[in-house]
Design a protein around this motif. Sequence first.
Motif, mmCIF file in Angstrom:
data_model
loop_
_atom_site.group_PDB
_atom_site.id
_atom_site.type_symbol
_atom_site.label_atom_id
_atom_site.label_comp_id
_atom_site.label_asym_id
_atom_site.label_seq_id
_atom_site.Cartn_x
_atom_site.Cartn_y
_atom_site.Cartn_z
ATOM 1 N N ILE A 61 15.787 -45.939 -0.840
ATOM 2 C CA ILE A 61 15.399 -44.650 -0.283
ATOM 3 C C ILE A 61 16.611 -44.118 0.472
ATOM 4 O O ILE A 61 17.020 -44.677 1.496
ATOM 5 C CB ILE A 61 14.179 -44.780 0.653
ATOM 6 N N GLY A 62 17.208 -43.049 -0.043
ATOM 7 C CA GLY A 62 18.462 -42.529 0.485
ATOM 8 C C GLY A 62 18.324 -41.800 1.805
ATOM 9 O O GLY A 62 17.240 -41.444 2.259
ATOM 10 N N GLU A 63 19.465 -41.543 2.390
ATOM 11 C CA GLU A 63 19.533 -40.879 3.685
ATOM 12 C C GLU A 63 18.919 -39.478 3.627
ATOM 13 O O GLU A 63 19.170 -38.706 2.714
ATOM 14 C CB GLU A 63 20.994 -40.793 4.126
ATOM 15 N N GLY A 64 18.081 -39.182 4.608
ATOM 16 C CA GLY A 64 17.501 -37.855 4.715
ATOM 17 C C GLY A 64 16.333 -37.568 3.788
ATOM 18 O O GLY A 64 15.879 -36.431 3.703
ATOM 19 N N VAL A 65 15.815 -38.572 3.096
ATOM 20 C CA VAL A 65 14.648 -38.349 2.229
ATOM 21 C C VAL A 65 13.438 -38.063 3.117
ATOM 22 O O VAL A 65 13.251 -38.686 4.163
ATOM 23 C CB VAL A 65 14.378 -39.584 1.326
ATOM 24 N N TRP A 66 12.624 -37.100 2.690
ATOM 25 C CA TRP A 66 11.424 -36.748 3.455
ATOM 26 C C TRP A 66 10.193 -36.940 2.596
ATOM 27 O O TRP A 66 10.013 -36.268 1.589
ATOM 28 C CB TRP A 66 11.521 -35.303 3.933
ATOM 29 N N PHE A 67 9.355 -37.909 2.991
ATOM 30 C CA PHE A 67 8.063 -38.136 2.368
ATOM 31 C C PHE A 67 7.024 -37.375 3.192
ATOM 32 O O PHE A 67 6.555 -37.872 4.212
ATOM 33 C CB PHE A 67 7.695 -39.625 2.342
ATOM 34 N N HIS A 68 6.692 -36.171 2.784
ATOM 35 C CA HIS A 68 5.678 -35.369 3.470
ATOM 36 C C HIS A 68 4.360 -35.650 2.754
ATOM 37 O O HIS A 68 3.862 -34.846 1.972
ATOM 38 C CB HIS A 68 6.067 -33.884 3.418
ATOM 39 N N ASN A 69 3.835 -36.829 3.017
ATOM 40 C CA ASN A 69 2.737 -37.388 2.212
ATOM 41 C C ASN A 69 1.377 -37.283 2.904
ATOM 42 O O ASN A 69 0.882 -38.234 3.460
ATOM 43 C CB ASN A 69 3.058 -38.832 1.827
ATOM 44 N N PHE A 86 12.973 -34.203 -1.174
ATOM 45 C CA PHE A 86 11.757 -33.846 -0.455
ATOM 46 C C PHE A 86 10.566 -34.043 -1.379
ATOM 47 O O PHE A 86 10.522 -33.457 -2.463
ATOM 48 C CB PHE A 86 11.851 -32.390 0.006
ATOM 49 N N LEU A 87 9.625 -34.882 -0.971
ATOM 50 C CA LEU A 87 8.428 -35.146 -1.759
ATOM 51 C C LEU A 87 7.225 -34.762 -0.911
ATOM 52 O O LEU A 87 7.035 -35.313 0.180
ATOM 53 C CB LEU A 87 8.343 -36.627 -2.139
ATOM 54 N N THR A 88 6.446 -33.802 -1.377
ATOM 55 C CA THR A 88 5.288 -33.359 -0.616
ATOM 56 C C THR A 88 4.032 -33.392 -1.476
ATOM 57 O O THR A 88 4.026 -32.891 -2.597
ATOM 58 C CB THR A 88 5.484 -31.953 -0.004
ATOM 59 N N ALA A 115 20.051 -36.442 -5.832
ATOM 60 C CA ALA A 115 20.144 -35.724 -4.558
ATOM 61 C C ALA A 115 19.416 -34.384 -4.556
ATOM 62 O O ALA A 115 19.451 -33.629 -5.515
ATOM 63 C CB ALA A 115 21.611 -35.503 -4.194
ATOM 64 N N ARG A 116 18.768 -34.125 -3.437
ATOM 65 C CA ARG A 116 18.131 -32.846 -3.104
ATOM 66 C C ARG A 116 17.111 -32.356 -4.121
ATOM 67 O O ARG A 116 16.996 -31.161 -4.372
ATOM 68 C CB ARG A 116 19.177 -31.789 -2.825
ATOM 69 N N CYS A 117 16.365 -33.274 -4.681
ATOM 70 C CA CYS A 117 15.265 -32.891 -5.564
ATOM 71 C C CYS A 117 14.024 -32.618 -4.730
ATOM 72 O O CYS A 117 13.892 -33.108 -3.611
ATOM 73 C CB CYS A 117 14.964 -34.015 -6.562
ATOM 74 N N THR A 118 13.108 -31.840 -5.300
ATOM 75 C CA THR A 118 11.817 -31.562 -4.674
ATOM 76 C C THR A 118 10.726 -31.943 -5.666
ATOM 77 O O THR A 118 10.770 -31.521 -6.821
ATOM 78 C CB THR A 118 11.693 -30.063 -4.315
ATOM 79 N N GLY A 122 0.775 -34.028 -7.142
ATOM 80 C CA GLY A 122 0.202 -34.149 -8.473
ATOM 81 C C GLY A 122 1.222 -34.431 -9.556
ATOM 82 O O GLY A 122 0.867 -34.689 -10.698
ATOM 83 N N ALA A 123 2.514 -34.396 -9.204
ATOM 84 C CA ALA A 123 3.571 -34.665 -10.189
ATOM 85 C C ALA A 123 3.681 -36.161 -10.444
ATOM 86 O O ALA A 123 3.348 -36.981 -9.591
ATOM 87 C CB ALA A 123 4.906 -34.121 -9.697
ATOM 88 N N SER A 124 4.174 -36.493 -11.630
ATOM 89 C CA SER A 124 4.481 -37.890 -11.934
ATOM 90 C C SER A 124 5.808 -37.951 -12.672
ATOM 91 O O SER A 124 6.112 -37.098 -13.499
ATOM 92 C CB SER A 124 3.361 -38.548 -12.738
#
Length: 174
Positions: A61-69, A86-88, A115-118, A122-124
Amino acid sequence: MVYLWGAVEIIFVTNPWQISSSLRIAVLRLFGAEIGEGVIFRPRTRVRFPWKLHIGSRSWIGEGVWFHNQDHLYVGNDVVISQESFLTTGSHAVRNDMGLLTKPIKIEDGAWVTARCTILGGASIGKSAILTPGTVVKAGEKIPEGVIFGPPSGKILGNRYRDEGPRRDIKEAQ
């Protein structure tokens, strides 16, 4: 519990100092995260609800990853989620009352989210798939296993302001 987690997250998880990855993981596990063996959790990460986070073994899990779960987020074995992604799992019922809608995200074994994916709820992401930098995976979208998935080259989609009518430079550019 949510407020206690917020304070602990700031000190041990989101903290930009290079404190131990194993300490970050221990704190996440203490709050209910399921994290396999050999996982690396870099600094400046954010986890909204650790009790809804599930990560397999040997993932990075890289630096600055955000799991908005707000819903469950499943990360398989040997997965890399690169910096600033960013994963929400949440969105809103925009056509009626703006109520919170949540759907889980699933990332299968061997996938690489660069890097910097969103990634939206519901995505897989299929086994061993790669998302190129800056990719947005839409709500409910299913990325097949073993593919390289990313956005096409940028293009002008239209005018920002409706009342201006078509601009000459936009028409010429297209």
